[in-house]
Write a protein that holds these residues in place. Structure first.
Motif, PDB file in Angstrom:
ATOM      1  N   SER A   1     -11.368   5.412  -7.587  1.00 26.98           N
ATOM      2  CA  SER A   1     -10.047   4.820  -7.386  1.00 26.98           C
ATOM      3  C   SER A   1     -10.003   3.340  -7.715  1.00 26.98           C
ATOM      4  O   SER A   1      -8.940   2.799  -8.013  1.00 26.98           O
ATOM      5  CB  SER A   1      -9.588   5.021  -5.930  1.00 26.98           C
ATOM      6  OG  SER A   1      -9.458   6.383  -5.619  1.00 26.98           O
TER       7      SER A   1
ATOM      8  N   SER B   1      -6.883  -5.542  -2.328  1.00 28.07           N
ATOM      9  CA  SER B   1      -6.362  -5.781  -3.676  1.00 28.07           C
ATOM     10  C   SER B   1      -4.981  -6.421  -3.652  1.00 28.07           C
ATOM     11  O   SER B   1      -4.517  -6.937  -4.668  1.00 28.07           O
ATOM     12  CB  SER B   1      -6.315  -4.464  -4.465  1.00 28.07           C
ATOM     13  OG  SER B   1      -5.381  -3.561  -3.889  1.00 28.07           O
TER      14      SER B   1
ATOM     15  N   MET C   1       0.824  -1.208   0.000  1.00 28.54           N
ATOM     16  CA  MET C   1       0.000   0.000   0.000  1.00 28.54           C
ATOM     17  C   MET C   1       0.858   1.258   0.000  1.00 28.54           C
ATOM     18  O   MET C   1       0.522   2.255  -0.636  1.00 28.54           O
ATOM     19  CB  MET C   1      -0.944   0.002   1.205  1.00 28.54           C
ATOM     20  CG  MET C   1      -2.098  -0.984   1.077  1.00 28.54           C
ATOM     21  SD  MET C   1      -3.413  -0.688   2.294  1.00 28.54           S
ATOM     22  CE  MET C   1      -2.607  -1.224   3.796  1.00 28.54           C
TER      23      MET C   1
ATOM     24  N   ASP D   1       3.609   1.640  -1.446  1.00 22.12           N
ATOM     25  CA  ASP D   1       4.151   1.841  -2.797  1.00 22.12           C
ATOM     26  C   ASP D   1       3.151   2.515  -3.724  1.00 22.12           C
ATOM     27  O   ASP D   1       3.526   2.980  -4.811  1.00 22.12           O
ATOM     28  CB  ASP D   1       4.570   0.497  -3.399  1.00 22.12           C
ATOM     29  CG  ASP D   1       5.841  -0.053  -2.768  1.00 22.12           C
ATOM     30  OD1 ASP D   1       6.619   0.752  -2.202  1.00 22.12           O
ATOM     31  OD2 ASP D   1       6.049  -1.279  -2.820  1.00 22.12           O
ATOM     32  N   CYS D   2       1.880   2.562  -3.337  1.00 18.33           N
ATOM     33  CA  CYS D   2       0.849   3.216  -4.142  1.00 18.33           C
ATOM     34  C   CYS D   2       0.881   4.710  -3.842  1.00 18.33           C
ATOM     35  O   CYS D   2       0.740   5.115  -2.685  1.00 18.33           O
ATOM     36  CB  CYS D   2      -0.533   2.639  -3.832  1.00 18.33           C
ATOM     37  SG  CYS D   2      -0.682   0.880  -4.177  1.00 18.33           S
ATOM     38  N   ARG D   3       1.005   5.508  -4.861  1.00 17.12           N
ATOM     39  CA  ARG D   3       1.200   6.943  -4.652  1.00 17.12           C
ATOM     40  C   ARG D   3      -0.060   7.777  -4.844  1.00 17.12           C
ATOM     41  O   ARG D   3      -0.009   8.997  -4.733  1.00 17.12           O
ATOM     42  CB  ARG D   3       2.284   7.471  -5.608  1.00 17.12           C
ATOM     43  CG  ARG D   3       3.606   6.736  -5.534  1.00 17.12           C
ATOM     44  CD  ARG D   3       4.119   6.598  -4.123  1.00 17.12           C
ATOM     45  NE  ARG D   3       4.223   7.879  -3.430  1.00 17.12           N
ATOM     46  CZ  ARG D   3       4.412   7.993  -2.126  1.00 17.12           C
ATOM     47  NH1 ARG D   3       4.468   6.916  -1.362  1.00 17.12           N
ATOM     48  NH2 ARG D   3       4.521   9.185  -1.575  1.00 17.12           N
ATOM     49  N   GLU D   4      -1.196   7.165  -5.165  1.00 16.97           N
ATOM     50  CA  GLU D   4      -2.387   7.981  -5.392  1.00 16.97           C
ATOM     51  C   GLU D   4      -2.817   8.680  -4.106  1.00 16.97           C
ATOM     52  O   GLU D   4      -2.685   8.146  -3.016  1.00 16.97           O
ATOM     53  CB  GLU D   4      -3.546   7.140  -5.938  1.00 16.97           C
ATOM     54  CG  GLU D   4      -4.078   6.083  -4.985  1.00 16.97           C
ATOM     55  CD  GLU D   4      -3.528   4.712  -5.283  1.00 16.97           C
ATOM     56  OE1 GLU D   4      -4.231   3.715  -5.019  1.00 16.97           O
ATOM     57  OE2 GLU D   4      -2.387   4.634  -5.766  1.00 16.97           O
TER      58      GLU D   4
ATOM     59  N   LEU E   1      -8.099  -0.957  -0.794  1.00 19.31           N
ATOM     60  CA  LEU E   1      -6.740  -1.040  -1.329  1.00 19.31           C
ATOM     61  C   LEU E   1      -6.001  -2.239  -0.753  1.00 19.31           C
ATOM     62  O   LEU E   1      -5.308  -2.971  -1.479  1.00 19.31           O
ATOM     63  CB  LEU E   1      -5.984   0.249  -1.008  1.00 19.31           C
ATOM     64  CG  LEU E   1      -4.556   0.364  -1.555  1.00 19.31           C
ATOM     65  CD1 LEU E   1      -4.557   0.319  -3.084  1.00 19.31           C
ATOM     66  CD2 LEU E   1      -3.904   1.646  -1.060  1.00 19.31           C
TER      67      LEU E   1
ATOM     68  N   SER F   1      -7.554   7.401  -1.755  1.00 19.36           N
ATOM     69  CA  SER F   1      -7.570   5.947  -1.651  1.00 19.36           C
ATOM     70  C   SER F   1      -8.386   5.522  -0.435  1.00 19.36           C
ATOM     71  O   SER F   1      -8.369   6.190   0.594  1.00 19.36           O
ATOM     72  CB  SER F   1      -6.137   5.415  -1.529  1.00 19.36           C
ATOM     73  OG  SER F   1      -6.126   4.016  -1.599  1.00 19.36           O
TER      74      SER F   1
ATOM     75  N   GLU G   1      -3.734  13.871  -9.398  1.00 22.69           N
ATOM     76  CA  GLU G   1      -2.678  12.855  -9.394  1.00 22.69           C
ATOM     77  C   GLU G   1      -1.462  13.289 -10.200  1.00 22.69           C
ATOM     78  O   GLU G   1      -0.323  13.062  -9.791  1.00 22.69           O
ATOM     79  CB  GLU G   1      -3.224  11.529  -9.940  1.00 22.69           C
ATOM     80  CG  GLU G   1      -4.301  10.882  -9.077  1.00 22.69           C
ATOM     81  CD  GLU G   1      -3.775  10.455  -7.721  1.00 22.69           C
ATOM     82  OE1 GLU G   1      -2.558  10.268  -7.562  1.00 22.69           O
ATOM     83  OE2 GLU G   1      -4.608  10.317  -6.799  1.00 22.69           O
TER      84      GLU G   1
END
Length: 315
Positions: free
Chosen positions: A225, A188, A172, A174-177, A185, A180, A298
Motif C-alpha cells: 500500500s 502521509s 484518511m 477520503d482514501c478508498r483503498e 496512512l 491500509s 481495489e
C-alpha cells in the motif's frame, strides 16, 4: 456544540474487559474533558460473545457514547475507519479494548496535540510482553519496515494508543483503498508528527486478536500500500542473478577448457544453483501476485465494511 475529543475503540469479543474499560475510561474523560466536551465511539466488529450487549447498555446510559454495529467481522482497521466516519471531535484518539494501553494516558496525547502536532503516537517504551518469538518478532519487523517505508522514524507503529487531528482523519476517510495501515496512512497527511512514552500493561483478560497470520497480512498491507520497494528489489535481484549466471557460464567454460574430464563432477552444484534460482523466481511471482491480487480487490470497489446500525441514546 461539537465535542473537542472523540475516543475510538474497536471491540471484538472483549466481554471480560468492557466493564473495567468503561469504568476507567469514563473516569478519565469526566475528570479531564467535561468542560471541552467528549464522546466515545465503540465499533462492534462482529463479536460472538456478549460484547455488543454490554456496549449497548453503556450507550443507553450515556448520551456521549455511540455504538457502530457491523453485520459481521471485518477486522480492526475497518472497525476503526467505521468509527472515524462517525466522529465529531477536533481531536481523535484510538484505543484498544484490552487495557494494555491504559486510558489514563489519553490526556498526555491530547496535551501534545494541543501543542500543535498533527499526529501523536504512543511508544510502549516499557513494554510488558509475554508472547512467544512468533508474536514479538513480526511486530518488530512491522515497525522496522514502516520506518523504512514512510521515512518517519518512530519507535512504535504497533501501539493503538494514538491521537490525530480531525483534518488528518478526514483525509484518511477520503482514501478508498481496502488494505491500509492506519498509522502509516495518517503520517502521509500530517506535517508535524511525534510520539511520547506511554504506560503498557499485560492484557487484562482474554486472548490477543493479533496472531502471527494477522501480523503477516499487516506486513503485506504496509509493503503493497505504501511502497514499490518489493518490485524494485525484484529488478535488482534480476540484475544480480543475470550477472551471476553470466559469470558462472564464463567460469564453467574456463573449467571445461582446463579440465574437460572434471565437468561432470559439478552437476550437483549446478542443480543446487538451479534450485536457488527457481526459489527466487517463486518468491518474485508471489510478490507480483500479491500486487496484482490487491489491484483486483481495489478495482472491484466493494465497500470496506457494512454498518448494520448505529446506536446512541435518544435525546
Amino acid at each position: 456544540m461539537s465535542p473537542h475529543l472523540s475516543v475510538v475503540i474497536p471491540i471484538y469479543n472483549e466481554e471480560e474487559n468492557i466493564k473495567q474499560l468503561w469504568m476507567r475510561l469514563s473516569a478519565v474523560l469526566r475528570e479531564n474533558f467535561d468542560e471541552r466536551g467528549w464522546e466515545v465511539i465503540l465499533t462492534d466488529d462482529g463479536s460472538r460473545d456478549k460484547s455488543l450487549e454490554m456496549i449497548l447498555e453503556i450507550a443507553q446510559s450515556e448520551r456521549r457514547v455511540k455504538v457502530v454495529e457491523f453485520n459481521r467481522n471485518y477486522g480492526q482497521h475497518a472497525a476503526i475507519f467505521a468509527a472515524f466516519s462517525q466522529v465529531s471531535g477536533q481531536v481523535v484518539v484510538t484505543l484498544d479494548a484490552d487495557l494494555q494501553n491504559p486510558p489514563e494516558e489519553i490526556p498526555k496525547l491530547v496535551a501534545k496535540i494541543d501543542e500543535g502536532f498533527d499526529v501523536v503516537g504512543g511508544w510502549r517504551s516499557d513494554r510488558q510482553e509475554n508472547d512467544s518469538i512468533f508474536r514479538t518478532m513480526p511486530s518488530k519487523i512491522v515497525n522496522a519496515m514502516t520506518r523504512k517505508t514512510t521515512g518517519i522514524k518512530l519507535h512504535d507503529y504497533g501501539c493503538m494508543l494514538r491521537a490525530y487531528r480531525r483534518d488528518v482523519i478526514n483525509a484518511m476517510l477520503d482514501c478508498r483503498e481496502r488494505s491500509s495501515f492506519i498509522p502509516a496512512l495518517a503520517n502521509s497527511f500530517a506535517k508535524r508528527i511525534t510520539e511520547i512514552p506511554v504506560a503498557h500493561a499485560e492484557r487484562a483478560a482474554g486472548e490477543s486478536k493479533y496472531g502471527l497470520w494477522r501480523l503477516i497480512n499487516l506486513q503485506f498491507d504496509l509493503l503493497t500500500s505504501f511502497s514499490l520497494l518489493p518490485l524494485q528489489m525484484l529488478s535488482v535481484l534480476g540484475v544480480v542473478v543475470a550477472v551471476l549466471g553470466f559469470l558462472l557460464f564464463i567460469g564453467l567454460m574456463i573449467y571445461r577448457y582446463v579440465d574437460p574430464a572434471g565437468t561432470v563432477e559439478g552437476v550437483f552444484t549446478l542443480f543446487a544453483i538451479l534450485f536457488f534460482f527457481v526459489g527466487c523466481q517463486f518468491i518474485a511471482f508471489g510478490l507480483l501476485g500479491e500486487y496484482i491480487g490487491r489491484i483486483y480487490v481495489e478495482v472491484r470497489d466493494r465497500p470496506r465494511y457494512m454498518i448494520k446500525k448505529v446506536h446512541r441514546k435518544e435525546e
